[in-house]
Design a protein around this motif. Structure first.
Motif, short mmCIF file in Angstrom:
data_model
loop_
_atom_site.label_atom_id
_atom_site.label_comp_id
_atom_site.label_asym_id
_atom_site.label_seq_id
_atom_site.Cartn_x
_atom_site.Cartn_y
_atom_site.Cartn_z
N THR A 201 0.83 -1.20 0.00
CA THR A 201 0.00 0.00 0.00
C THR A 201 0.86 1.25 0.00
N ILE A 202 0.34 2.29 -0.62
CA ILE A 202 0.91 3.63 -0.55
C ILE A 202 -0.16 4.52 0.07
N PRO A 203 0.09 5.09 1.25
CA PRO A 203 -0.94 5.91 1.91
C PRO A 203 -1.11 7.26 1.22
N ARG A 204 -1.89 7.25 0.16
CA ARG A 204 -2.07 8.47 -0.63
C ARG A 204 -3.55 8.62 -0.98
N PRO A 205 -4.28 9.49 -0.29
CA PRO A 205 -5.72 9.59 -0.52
C PRO A 205 -6.07 10.20 -1.87
N VAL A 206 -7.14 9.68 -2.45
CA VAL A 206 -7.67 10.20 -3.72
C VAL A 206 -9.15 10.50 -3.53
N PHE A 207 -9.52 11.73 -3.78
CA PHE A 207 -10.91 12.17 -3.70
C PHE A 207 -11.41 12.35 -5.12
N ARG A 208 -12.58 11.78 -5.43
CA ARG A 208 -13.05 11.80 -6.82
C ARG A 208 -14.56 11.87 -6.88
N GLY A 209 -15.05 12.23 -8.05
CA GLY A 209 -16.49 12.33 -8.22
C GLY A 209 -16.85 12.82 -9.61
N PHE A 210 -18.12 13.12 -9.79
CA PHE A 210 -18.65 13.65 -11.05
C PHE A 210 -19.24 15.04 -10.82
N THR A 211 -19.14 15.87 -11.84
CA THR A 211 -19.80 17.17 -11.82
C THR A 211 -20.68 17.28 -13.06
N SER A 212 -21.95 17.61 -12.85
CA SER A 212 -22.92 17.70 -13.94
C SER A 212 -23.03 19.13 -14.46
N TYR A 213 -23.21 19.26 -15.76
CA TYR A 213 -23.42 20.55 -16.41
C TYR A 213 -24.64 20.42 -17.31
N PRO A 214 -25.83 20.72 -16.81
CA PRO A 214 -27.06 20.52 -17.58
C PRO A 214 -27.05 21.20 -18.95
N HIS A 215 -26.36 22.33 -19.06
CA HIS A 215 -26.32 23.07 -20.32
C HIS A 215 -25.01 22.87 -21.07
N GLY A 216 -24.23 21.87 -20.66
CA GLY A 216 -22.98 21.57 -21.33
C GLY A 216 -21.78 22.17 -20.61
N ARG B 74 -15.14 16.99 1.01
CA ARG B 74 -15.04 17.93 -0.12
C ARG B 74 -14.66 19.32 0.37
N GLY B 75 -15.23 19.73 1.50
CA GLY B 75 -14.89 21.04 2.04
C GLY B 75 -13.42 21.14 2.41
N LEU B 76 -12.87 20.08 3.00
CA LEU B 76 -11.46 20.07 3.36
C LEU B 76 -10.57 20.12 2.11
N VAL B 77 -10.96 19.36 1.09
CA VAL B 77 -10.19 19.35 -0.16
C VAL B 77 -10.22 20.73 -0.81
N LEU B 78 -11.38 21.36 -0.83
CA LEU B 78 -11.49 22.70 -1.43
C LEU B 78 -10.59 23.69 -0.71
N LYS B 79 -10.55 23.62 0.61
CA LYS B 79 -9.68 24.54 1.36
C LYS B 79 -8.22 24.31 1.00
N GLU B 80 -7.83 23.04 0.92
CA GLU B 80 -6.44 22.72 0.56
C GLU B 80 -6.11 23.24 -0.85
N ARG C 212 -16.10 22.02 -6.39
CA ARG C 212 -17.17 22.66 -5.61
C ARG C 212 -18.55 22.27 -6.11
N GLY C 213 -18.70 22.15 -7.41
CA GLY C 213 -20.01 21.86 -7.99
C GLY C 213 -20.31 20.38 -8.15
N SER C 214 -19.48 19.51 -7.59
CA SER C 214 -19.64 18.07 -7.79
C SER C 214 -20.93 17.55 -7.17
N ASP C 215 -21.44 16.47 -7.75
CA ASP C 215 -22.68 15.85 -7.27
C ASP C 215 -22.39 15.09 -5.97
N PRO C 216 -23.03 15.44 -4.85
CA PRO C 216 -22.72 14.79 -3.57
C PRO C 216 -22.83 13.27 -3.60
N GLU C 217 -23.82 12.75 -4.36
CA GLU C 217 -24.02 11.30 -4.40
C GLU C 217 -22.89 10.57 -5.12
N SER C 218 -22.12 11.31 -5.91
CA SER C 218 -21.06 10.66 -6.70
C SER C 218 -19.71 10.64 -5.98
#
Length: 410
Positions: A178-193, A244-250, A265-271
């Motif tokens: 293991t390499i202790p390296r956190p990865v935060f990921r998700g999706f962000t939706s853009y209804p109008h593209g 997500r809040g901690l990542v944004l601050k960093e 910031r605009g990422s979908d919370p469920e994702s």
């Protein structure tokens, strides 16, 4: 009673793990007319995990499995890489074309596509395996569940991940590193593209490595990789909006470009998804360890867990599935005409052929990922860095030689 006997009786091919590789292996066998049973520990399909990049070699495997056409409709082509390194007042930018097929899939779409064509009852959920033992009869294995029930398998395939794989343990494989390296990921939706190019943006700013990939015109996948362990950054616990809040601050503290900050910031919370470690099996273990014991073998991360540094973990598992299903299908007819002991020998040799065919390919992939990880994560000395760069040149990393591979027909 008949149903209970079937549930805890003897089965031909049992696949432990209903992730990408396990489902792909079951689907490959099904396409060849061979039944199998997938044992999955979760109660439903495991579709979490945000996006997954699939390169040309993975798409060739998906074509053989019969699901590529539908999946291509869910994700657009990524046509270029855009590398940006921001270190203090200095910046380096490089853009070059993707010369093979690359698309970023929603992992949920991939899992569902692999599962939907399997026959009813091919996946058994809620099966947590405590132990694997050799069948006293000498033919196959006995799987013991955490509730004490048992199941016999004539052929056992471990696709139960890079950590805590009971099948890998049965084969005597050491735990993955293991390499202790956190990865935060998700999706962000853009209804109008979304406003982004069809490119894979790879951004290095401060100690962060960030990726942004378009999935469709309205959906973007992102990941943020941090240098410090999760316990040092506070990125633990189940509150992913808090993470997500901690990542944004960093990101704001290191003056990350605003367009990246806004994607997060605009990422979908469920994702949202947080992984706190990278898992990998060192290339020397992939080259030298035994991946077969009689009619038992492993595939996917159980065999060759590798960090995300070259984006080949999922595609390599799809290749495993095609090659293993092909090997077993070639042996099936011959095994059917033999007595049980002779049939087991035929199947065992088919599995040995699968391991031989995969070993060189997987060793090179693991080596490339290991060396790339050493450059990105470990801050090597100048001499080690030079050696790593030399290895990557020999492996053709810049030209993405690893992606231009064909595992063959199913």
């Amino acid at each position: 009673m008949a149903e209970e006997a079937e549930a805890h009786g003897s089965h031909g091919i049992v696949i432990v793990g209903g992730g990408i590789c396990g489902l792909a292996t079951a689907l490959g066998l099904h396409r060849k007319g061979i039944a199998s049973l997938v044992l999955e520990k979760s109660k439903v399909l495991r579709a979490e995990g945000a996006g997954i990049g699939i390169q040309a070699n993975g798409w060739r495997a998906l074509e053989q499995l019969g699901v590529a056409e539908d999946l291509r409709k869910t994700a657009g082509l990524i046509t270029s890489y855009h590398d940006v390194w921001l270190q203090g007042d200095k910046s380096t930018r490089d853009r070059y074309p993707v010369r093979t097929e690359l698309r970023c899939l929603n992992r949920k779409d991939l899992i569902e596509a692999l599962a939907k064509d399997l026959p009813a009852g091919a996946i058994r959920f809620g099966c947590r395996i405590a132990a694997v033992d050799e069948d006293p009869s000498g033919h196959g294995t006995v799987l013991t569940m955490v509730d004490g029930t048992t199941l016999k398998a004539k052929v056992l395939i471990g696709c139960d991940g890079g950590t805590n794989s009971v099948v890998a343990k049965y084969l005597g494989l050491p735990p993955v590193r293991t390499i202790p390296r956190p990865v935060f990921r998700g999706f962000t939706s853009y209804p109008h593209g979304h406003p982004f190019e069809n490119e894979f943006l790879r951004l290095r700013v401060g100690d962060f490595f960030i990726g942004r990939l378009p999935v469709t015109d309205n959906l973007v996948h992102f990941f943020v990789t941090m240098a410090k362990p999760a316990t040092d950054t506070g990125l633990t616990g189940g509150d992913l909006t808090g993470v997500r809040g901690l990542v944004l601050k960093e990101l704001e503290d290191v003056q990350c470009p605003a367009e990246i900050v806004e994607v997060v910031r605009g990422s979908d919370p469920e994702s949202l998804n947080l992984v706190t470690n990278f898992w990998y099996r060192p290339p020397w273990e992939v080259a030298l360890r035994g991946f077969r014991r009689g009619t038992v073998t492993v595939a996917g991360d159980s065999m060759h867990a590798m960090g995300p540094f070259i984006g080949q973990g999922g595609s390599a598992g799809l290749e495993d599935a095609v090659v293993l299903a092909r090997s077993l299908a070639r042996a099936a007819a011959a095994a059917a005409e033999e007595e049980e002991e002779e049939a087991a020998a035929v199947i065992s040799e088919a599995i040995a052929a699968y391991v031989r065919e995969r070993r060189v390919r997987l060793t090179l992939l693991s080596l490339e990922s290991f060396v790339m990880g050493a450059l990105l994560v470990r801050s090597p000395s100048a001499a080690v860095k030079l050696a790593c760069v030399a290895v990557l040149v020999l492996l053709g990393s810049k030209s993405l030689r690893h992606a231009n591979f064909d595992c063959g027909r199913l």
